[in-house]
Motif scaffolding. Structure first.
Motif, short mmCIF file in Angstrom:
data_model
loop_
_atom_site.label_atom_id
_atom_site.label_comp_id
_atom_site.label_asym_id
_atom_site.label_seq_id
_atom_site.Cartn_x
_atom_site.Cartn_y
_atom_site.Cartn_z
N GLY A 1 55.92 0.24 39.71
CA GLY A 1 54.85 -0.39 38.95
C GLY A 1 54.46 -1.77 39.44
O GLY A 1 53.96 -2.58 38.67
N LYS A 2 54.67 -2.05 40.73
CA LYS A 2 54.34 -3.35 41.30
C LYS A 2 53.01 -3.26 42.05
O LYS A 2 52.58 -2.18 42.45
CB LYS A 2 55.44 -3.78 42.29
CG LYS A 2 56.77 -4.03 41.64
CD LYS A 2 57.78 -4.46 42.70
CE LYS A 2 59.14 -4.74 42.09
NZ LYS A 2 60.12 -5.08 43.14
N PRO A 3 52.36 -4.41 42.27
CA PRO A 3 51.10 -4.40 43.00
C PRO A 3 51.25 -3.80 44.41
O PRO A 3 52.28 -3.99 45.06
CB PRO A 3 50.71 -5.88 43.10
CG PRO A 3 51.46 -6.54 41.99
CD PRO A 3 52.73 -5.76 41.81
N VAL A 4 50.23 -3.08 44.84
CA VAL A 4 50.20 -2.49 46.17
C VAL A 4 49.22 -3.31 47.00
O VAL A 4 48.00 -3.20 46.80
CB VAL A 4 49.78 -1.01 46.12
CG1 VAL A 4 49.71 -0.43 47.53
CG2 VAL A 4 50.73 -0.20 45.24
N PRO A 5 49.73 -4.15 47.92
CA PRO A 5 48.83 -5.02 48.68
C PRO A 5 48.05 -4.25 49.74
O PRO A 5 48.59 -3.41 50.45
CB PRO A 5 49.79 -6.02 49.33
CG PRO A 5 51.10 -5.30 49.42
CD PRO A 5 51.14 -4.36 48.25
N VAL A 6 46.75 -4.55 49.81
CA VAL A 6 45.87 -3.98 50.83
C VAL A 6 45.13 -5.15 51.46
O VAL A 6 44.47 -5.93 50.75
CB VAL A 6 44.88 -2.97 50.21
CG1 VAL A 6 43.88 -2.49 51.25
CG2 VAL A 6 45.62 -1.80 49.60
#
Length: 187
Positions: free
Chosen positions: A44-49
């Motif tokens: 549930g952590k941010p997925v960096p793009v």
């Protein structure tokens, strides 16, 4: 590869060189895009793009890469170079959205849940917009081709990470740094 070619031309060292596109699959260190995203989505952590997610990469399933190396080793022409690619270019954002959808399905989450974790971050300076590789020589001369579609390979990769959480936790815990410190520091 220039040194290797020099030994081939100067001393007759029997060489074969391969270059490949981005690999993905089991045991990939979780700082890389696909395993990082799998781990972050799971937790549930941010997925960096990077940037707008428009960077394009060709993706090659790691077992297909191993098969290609084997074919080149046994059937390739001495002194030649072969490019190994997945014939599978994806924009990073499209890849991450597919991964989010697969993760939602495998984790029993509502479709679209994981896409909310996508977080756009500042692109790296000098980050290439596209990496491309032409593996037609390998396919035409040696008959190699990728054995799985990207969707199949990605699904297998997700399954492996979900089934090997202890491995992933050990790698991301930082204990490997302690091991290296203990093994390789002068005393």
């Amino acid at each position: 590869d220039h040194f290797v070619r020099a030994w081939f031309h100067t001393y007759g060292l029997p060489i074969k060189i391969s270059n490949c596109s981005n690999n993905y699959g089991p045991n990939h260190f979780p700082e890389k895009l696909i395993p990082l995203a799998i781990n972050n989505i799971k937790n549930g952590k941010p997925v960096p793009v990077y940037g707008k997610g428009e960077n394009v990469r060709d993706w090659l399933y790691v077992l297909d890469h191993a098969r290609a190396i084997d074919v080149i080793f046994h059937e390739g022409k001495v002194g030649d170079t072969y490019n190994i690619g997945g014939v599978n270019e994806w924009k990073n954002l499209d890849l991450i959205e597919l991964l989010c959808d697969q993760m939602d399905q495998k984790l029993g989450r509502e479709q679209g849940h994981s896409r909310k974790l996508i977080t756009f971050v500042k692109d790296r300076a000098g980050h290439d917009l596209r990496y491309a590789i032409d593996s037609s020589k390998l396919m035409d001369e040696l008959g190699w081709k990728p054995s799985v579609t990207f969707e199949e390979g990605l699904s297998k990769t997700v399954d492996w990470y979900l089934e090997n959480t202890e491995w992933l936790e050990n790698v991301t815990s930082g204990h490997y740094r302690d091991y290296y410190e203990e093994q390789y520091t002068d005393r």
